[in-house]
Motif scaffolding. Sequence first.
Motif, PDB file in Angstrom:
ATOM      1  N   PRO A   1      36.519 -38.863  25.533  1.00 35.88           N
ATOM      2  CA  PRO A   1      37.263 -39.233  26.751  1.00 35.88           C
ATOM      3  C   PRO A   1      37.824 -38.039  27.496  1.00 35.88           C
ATOM      4  O   PRO A   1      37.938 -38.079  28.733  1.00 35.88           O
ATOM      5  CB  PRO A   1      38.370 -40.151  26.219  1.00 35.88           C
ATOM      6  N   PHE A   2      38.169 -36.958  26.776  1.00 36.17           N
ATOM      7  CA  PHE A   2      38.684 -35.771  27.465  1.00 36.17           C
ATOM      8  C   PHE A   2      37.584 -35.104  28.292  1.00 36.17           C
ATOM      9  O   PHE A   2      37.826 -34.637  29.409  1.00 36.17           O
ATOM     10  CB  PHE A   2      39.268 -34.784  26.455  1.00 36.17           C
ATOM     11  N   ALA A   3      36.354 -35.059  27.740  1.00 34.98           N
ATOM     12  CA  ALA A   3      35.231 -34.495  28.495  1.00 34.98           C
ATOM     13  C   ALA A   3      34.958 -35.322  29.738  1.00 34.98           C
ATOM     14  O   ALA A   3      34.746 -34.781  30.837  1.00 34.98           O
ATOM     15  CB  ALA A   3      33.988 -34.429  27.599  1.00 34.98           C
ATOM     16  N   ALA A   4      34.970 -36.659  29.577  1.00 35.54           N
ATOM     17  CA  ALA A   4      34.751 -37.539  30.723  1.00 35.54           C
ATOM     18  C   ALA A   4      35.857 -37.379  31.758  1.00 35.54           C
ATOM     19  O   ALA A   4      35.611 -37.395  32.973  1.00 35.54           O
ATOM     20  CB  ALA A   4      34.673 -38.987  30.254  1.00 35.54           C
ATOM     21  N   MET A   5      37.087 -37.209  31.270  1.00 40.85           N
ATOM     22  CA  MET A   5      38.239 -37.068  32.164  1.00 40.85           C
ATOM     23  C   MET A   5      38.107 -35.812  33.028  1.00 40.85           C
ATOM     24  O   MET A   5      38.301 -35.853  34.255  1.00 40.85           O
ATOM     25  CB  MET A   5      39.520 -37.001  31.329  1.00 40.85           C
ATOM     26  N   ILE A   6      37.742 -34.699  32.418  1.00 37.91           N
ATOM     27  CA  ILE A   6      37.644 -33.430  33.150  1.00 37.91           C
ATOM     28  C   ILE A   6      36.541 -33.490  34.195  1.00 37.91           C
ATOM     29  O   ILE A   6      36.727 -33.118  35.357  1.00 37.91           O
ATOM     30  CB  ILE A   6      37.404 -32.273  32.164  1.00 37.91           C
ATOM     31  N   VAL A   7      35.354 -33.990  33.785  1.00 37.16           N
ATOM     32  CA  VAL A   7      34.217 -34.025  34.704  1.00 37.16           C
ATOM     33  C   VAL A   7      34.449 -35.036  35.827  1.00 37.16           C
ATOM     34  O   VAL A   7      34.197 -34.749  36.998  1.00 37.16           O
ATOM     35  CB  VAL A   7      32.917 -34.352  33.941  1.00 37.16           C
ATOM     36  N   ALA A   8      34.929 -36.231  35.482  1.00 37.30           N
ATOM     37  CA  ALA A   8      35.142 -37.266  36.499  1.00 37.30           C
ATOM     38  C   ALA A   8      36.140 -36.810  37.556  1.00 37.30           C
ATOM     39  O   ALA A   8      35.972 -37.083  38.750  1.00 37.30           O
ATOM     40  CB  ALA A   8      35.627 -38.551  35.829  1.00 37.30           C
ATOM     41  N   TYR A   9      37.176 -36.115  37.136  1.00 39.10           N
ATOM     42  CA  TYR A   9      38.182 -35.630  38.079  1.00 39.10           C
ATOM     43  C   TYR A   9      37.608 -34.535  38.979  1.00 39.10           C
ATOM     44  O   TYR A   9      37.846 -34.529  40.194  1.00 39.10           O
ATOM     45  CB  TYR A   9      39.391 -35.111  37.320  1.00 39.10           C
ATOM     46  N   ASN A  10      36.827 -33.633  38.397  1.00 39.17           N
ATOM     47  CA  ASN A  10      36.318 -32.495  39.157  1.00 39.17           C
ATOM     48  C   ASN A  10      35.225 -32.875  40.138  1.00 39.17           C
ATOM     49  O   ASN A  10      35.071 -32.220  41.183  1.00 39.17           O
ATOM     50  CB  ASN A  10      35.808 -31.408  38.207  1.00 39.17           C
ATOM     51  N   ILE A  11      34.439 -33.908  39.831  1.00 36.07           N
ATOM     52  CA  ILE A  11      33.391 -34.314  40.767  1.00 36.07           C
ATOM     53  C   ILE A  11      33.872 -35.402  41.717  1.00 36.07           C
ATOM     54  O   ILE A  11      33.113 -35.886  42.553  1.00 36.07           O
ATOM     55  CB  ILE A  11      32.121 -34.790  40.023  1.00 36.07           C
TER      56      ILE A  11
END
Length: 295
Positions: free
Chosen positions: A257-267
Motif C-alpha cells: 500500500p505504501f508503494a501504491a500510495m506514493i505512485v498514485a499521488y505522484n501521477i
Amino acid sequence: MHFSKHIAIGCLFATAGAVIGGLGTPIAKALLTDGSASPLSLSMLRIAGTALVFWTLPSGRQHVKFRHLGLMLLIGTLGIAPQMFLFNYGLHLSFPIEVSIINSCSALWVVILGTITRQIARARYLRHGTLLTGLGMMITIFFFGEEKHNLSHISGNGIAMASMLVGGLCTATTSRLPGHYNTATIYKWIYTFALVPEVIYCFVSDNTPTLHITSIEQATELIYVCIITGAASIILHTQAQRHISTKANDICSFAQPFAAMIVAYNIGFDTLTWFDPIAIVIIFISYLIATGKRV
C-alpha cells in the motif's frame, strides 16, 4: 552471518514482490480511467498474461495428479477469475490507495482461514486482530475527504473488500497443494483454468471486453500490469518463502500500500489524507496481534 544474509535475501524478495504489486494498482487505475481497458478486458489480460509467463517458464515434466488438477480447477474458476474481476471493477469505481489498503488485509484473512481449518487455539488474539482490521477497513471504506466520499467510491471499496476475501481464500487453498509441484506447474494450470469462465462470460453476455491502446506509454503500462505484476509478485514471494517464515513474508507485503500510495499521488490519480497511513498502521498492528501468539 550466513543466517542473517539468508533472512535479508528473503525480506528483499518479499518486499520487491510487494512493491511490484503495489505499483501495478495505480497503473491499472490509469488504464481504466483513460478508457484504455475495461475492467473485464483488464481482468482477462492479467489472467492470460500471468498464465503465459508460467507456461514459458521451465517446470520440468511433472505429472499432476487428477485430484490436484481438480483443486487447481476450483481455485482458478471459482477463485482467481472472480477475484481478478472484482479487484479491477472495484478499482475502476474507487481509488488505488484505498484498494491497496483493503488488499493488505488479506494477510490476516489467510491467518483466520488457516486457524479455522487447522483449529488452532488462539481465538482470543484473532478476535482482537479482526476487530482492529475491521476498524482499519471501515476507515478506508467510509472516512475519507469529501471529494472522495461518494456512493461510487464506497461501492468500489466494498467490491475491493470482496475481492480481498476471495483472494485470501485462494491463497489459503493453494497452500494445501503438495510441495513437490513447483511454482510454474501450479500457477500455469490455475491461471489457465481461471481464463475459462471469463471467456464463457463474454460469449453468453453482451458485456464484451474493450481495449483502446493508442500510445507506447499505454502499451507499456498494459504490459507491466498484465504480464509483470502478477507473475513477478508470485515468483518473488515464493522465493522469499524459501528464506523466511510466512509471518515475515506477510510483514514485508505491507510495503504494497505504501508503494501504491506514493505512485498514485505522484501521477495524480489519488489524493493523500491523514486517514491513509492510520488505516495501514491499524491493519498492520492487528496482524501482529493475531499472529503474536502463533502456536
